[in-house]
Design an enzyme around this catalytic site. Structure first.
Site, PDB file in Angstrom:
ATOM      1  N   HIS A  59      -7.401   0.632  -6.426  1.00 23.66           N
ATOM      2  CA  HIS A  59      -7.665  -0.097  -5.307  1.00 23.66           C
ATOM      3  C   HIS A  59      -8.446  -1.377  -5.809  1.00 23.66           C
ATOM      4  CE1 HIS A  59      -7.784  -1.320  -1.341  1.00 23.66           C
ATOM      5  NE2 HIS A  59      -8.606  -0.323  -0.842  1.00 23.66           N
TER       6      HIS A  59
ATOM      7  N   CYS B  60     -16.294   1.830   0.493  1.00 24.47           N
ATOM      8  CA  CYS B  60     -15.211   0.994   0.893  1.00 24.47           C
ATOM      9  C   CYS B  60     -14.637   1.095   2.311  1.00 24.47           C
ATOM     10  CB  CYS B  60     -14.037   1.322  -0.061  1.00 24.47           C
ATOM     11  SG  CYS B  60     -13.601   2.939   0.127  1.00 24.47           S
TER      12      CYS B  60
ATOM     13  N   GLN C 290     -10.093  -3.837  -3.460  1.00 27.51           N
ATOM     14  CA  GLN C 290     -11.433  -3.319  -3.118  1.00 27.51           C
ATOM     15  C   GLN C 290     -12.426  -3.717  -3.951  1.00 27.51           C
ATOM     16  OE1 GLN C 290     -11.991  -1.600   0.151  1.00 27.51           O
ATOM     17  NE2 GLN C 290     -14.012  -2.155  -0.554  1.00 27.51           N
TER      18      GLN C 290
ATOM     19  N   ARG D 110       0.969  -1.188  -0.089  1.00 29.02           N
ATOM     20  CA  ARG D 110       0.006  -0.020  -0.075  1.00 29.02           C
ATOM     21  C   ARG D 110       0.794   1.138  -0.096  1.00 29.02           C
ATOM     22  NH1 ARG D 110      -5.104   1.516   3.529  1.00 29.02           N
ATOM     23  NH2 ARG D 110      -6.140   0.280   1.776  1.00 29.02           N
TER      24      ARG D 110
ATOM     25  N   ASP E 286     -17.141   7.344  -1.495  1.00 27.90           N
ATOM     26  CA  ASP E 286     -15.914   7.358  -0.953  1.00 27.90           C
ATOM     27  C   ASP E 286     -15.678   8.589  -0.399  1.00 27.90           C
ATOM     28  OD1 ASP E 286     -13.547   6.368   0.044  1.00 27.90           O
ATOM     29  OD2 ASP E 286     -12.462   6.262  -1.817  1.00 27.90           O
TER      30      ASP E 286
ATOM     31  N   ARG F  33     -13.621  -8.575   1.679  1.00 27.70           N
ATOM     32  CA  ARG F  33     -12.148  -8.384   1.320  1.00 27.70           C
ATOM     33  C   ARG F  33     -11.474  -9.545   1.529  1.00 27.70           C
ATOM     34  NH1 ARG F  33     -10.126  -3.243   1.649  1.00 27.70           N
ATOM     35  NH2 ARG F  33      -8.085  -4.094   0.866  1.00 27.70           N
TER      36      ARG F  33
HETATM   37  N1   CP Z   1     -11.240   0.012   2.476  1.00 25.22           N
HETATM   38  C1   CP Z   1      -9.955  -0.148   2.807  1.00 25.22           C
HETATM   39  O1   CP Z   1      -9.017  -0.358   2.314  1.00 25.22           O
HETATM   40  O2   CP Z   1      -9.756   0.180   4.157  1.00 25.22           O
HETATM   41  P1   CP Z   1      -8.215   0.451   4.863  1.00 25.22           P
HETATM   42  O3   CP Z   1      -7.750   1.615   4.304  1.00 25.22           O
HETATM   43  O4   CP Z   1      -8.844   0.417   6.248  1.00 25.22           O
HETATM   44  O5   CP Z   1      -7.503  -0.517   4.793  1.00 25.22           O
HETATM   45  N1  NVA Z   2      -9.926   6.655  -1.793  1.00 29.96           N
HETATM   46  C1  NVA Z   2      -9.488   6.277  -0.357  1.00 29.96           C
HETATM   47  C2  NVA Z   2      -9.861   4.959  -0.115  1.00 29.96           C
HETATM   48  C3  NVA Z   2      -9.524   4.284   1.194  1.00 29.96           C
HETATM   49  C4  NVA Z   2      -9.648   2.783   1.186  1.00 29.96           C
HETATM   50  C5  NVA Z   2      -8.124   6.663  -0.056  1.00 29.96           C
HETATM   51  O1  NVA Z   2      -7.217   6.494  -0.921  1.00 29.96           O
HETATM   52  O2  NVA Z   2      -7.852   7.308   1.089  1.00 29.96           O
END
Ligand code: CP
Ligand code: NVA
Length: 311
Positions: free
Chosen positions: A134, A269, A137, A107, A229, A297
């Site tokens: 993502h 998400c 997700q 990530r 989101d 997930r």
């Molecule tokens: N939806 C998601 O990826 O959650 P986190 O950022 O908590 O991993």
């Molecule tokens: N769009 C958000 C998704 C978090 C799971 C971010 O990137 O922060």
């Protein structure tokens, strides 16, 4: 050089999996969800490095628990540890980790960091969120929709809000699966053109429809599911106040939901900023499936790790 085993590669973008491969993941995830014990030794001794350069609840827990439920284990590497590309080059990190673990989840901010790791490492690399995509997700989300609607080619998903990483991956998944996706964003926050184009090319083959608009009501009209989101993603903290003003007309509230189909699902998400992109009334409504998405997930990523890591 691309690696591996069954699928022959990493999972950095949704586009890395064909339509058939996504369906294989979904069927396996369904079976794992129904009968987790059956798979408890399938990744015996396999270790995942979990690299996080941004915070996480769901991604961290589901990858960690997921690999353990398959007989493997994980090593968590926090933002303070590797400092990808700063303390050490992305290439060198990949060349170290490939000798120590069996797979990497990353990530990070720049998508090029994830592709750089994947290109350098001889082991599978899975994208656990970049600024651009993502993908885990989006697969979990369409798996969730599939639990309600057996024919995804008849599904209309409306995404309302920022044309961000989640919107991009949902668009590519809809395209692969032949679904319809409407995305409503303010003019300056529409999804990236190159992703829209990619999705439209795939859509031509699968019969999917990808529609971009600035009008939330138009997007939501007749939708089977409405998704939103956060308005400011991780890394955009400085823009929070400015974005609140711009995005307010895109809030998913009961009035907007009333334009969707009766009993349309509400999706997010998570984490959610209640009172901003979604009201309590909607996220706590009986048609909200946000926690089912979060649980899925786990099942979907177990299936992904299974297909990428097993001998
Ligand atoms: N939806 C998601 O990826 O959650 P986190 O950022 O908590 O991993
Ligand atoms: N769009 C958000 C998704 C978090 C799971 C971010 O990137 O922060």
């Amino acid at each position: 050089m691309r690696k591996n085993k069954l699928f022959g590669r990493d999972f950095i973008s949704v586009i890395d999996f064909s339509t058939e491969e996504i369906w294989r993941i979904f069927k396996l995830a369904k079976s794992m969800k129904a009968n987790p014990k059956k798979y408890k030794n399938n990744l015996d001794g396999k270790i995942m490095a979990l690299i996080f350069e941004k915070p996480s609840l769901r991604t961290r827990v589901t990858f960690d628990v997921g690999i353990k439920q398959l007989g493997g284990d994980s090593v968590y590497l926090s933002p303070l540890e590797i400092n990808l590309g700063k303390r050490e080059s992305v290439y060198d990190v990949a060349k170290n980790l490939e000798r120590m673990v069996n797979g990497i989840m990353v990530r990070t901010f720049g998508h090029d960091v994830a592709t750089g790791l994947a290109d350098a490492a001889s082991i599978p690399v899975i994208n656990g969120l970049t600024d651009l995509e993502h993908p885990c997700q989006a697969l979990a989300d369409f798996f969730t929709i599939w639990e309600f609607h057996k024919d995804l080619t008849k599904v209309k998903l409306a995404f309302v809000g920022d044309g961000n990483n989640v919107a991009h991956s949902l668009m590519l998944t809809a395209a692969r699966l032949g679904a319809r996706i409407n995305i409503a964003s303010p003019e300056a926050y529409t999804p990236k053109k190159e992703i829209v184009e990619k999705a439209k090319i795939v859509a031509k083959k699968t019969g999917a429809i990808v529609h971009i608009t600035n009008d939330p009501v138009e997007a939501v009209k007749g939708a089977d599911a409405v998704y939103t989101d956060v308005w400011a993603s991780m890394g955009q903290e400085k823009e929070v106040e400015q974005r609140k003003k711009i995005f307010f007309p895109y809030q998913v509230n009961s009035k907007l939901m009333s334009s969707a189909k009766k009993n349309a699902l509400f999706m997010h998400c998570l984490p959610a900023h209640r009172g901003e992109e979604v009201t309590d009334e909607v996220i706590d409504s009986k048609n909200s499936v946000v926690f089912q998405e979060a649980e899925n997930r786990l099942h979907v990523q177990k299936a992904i790790m299974h297909e990428l890591l097993r001998d």
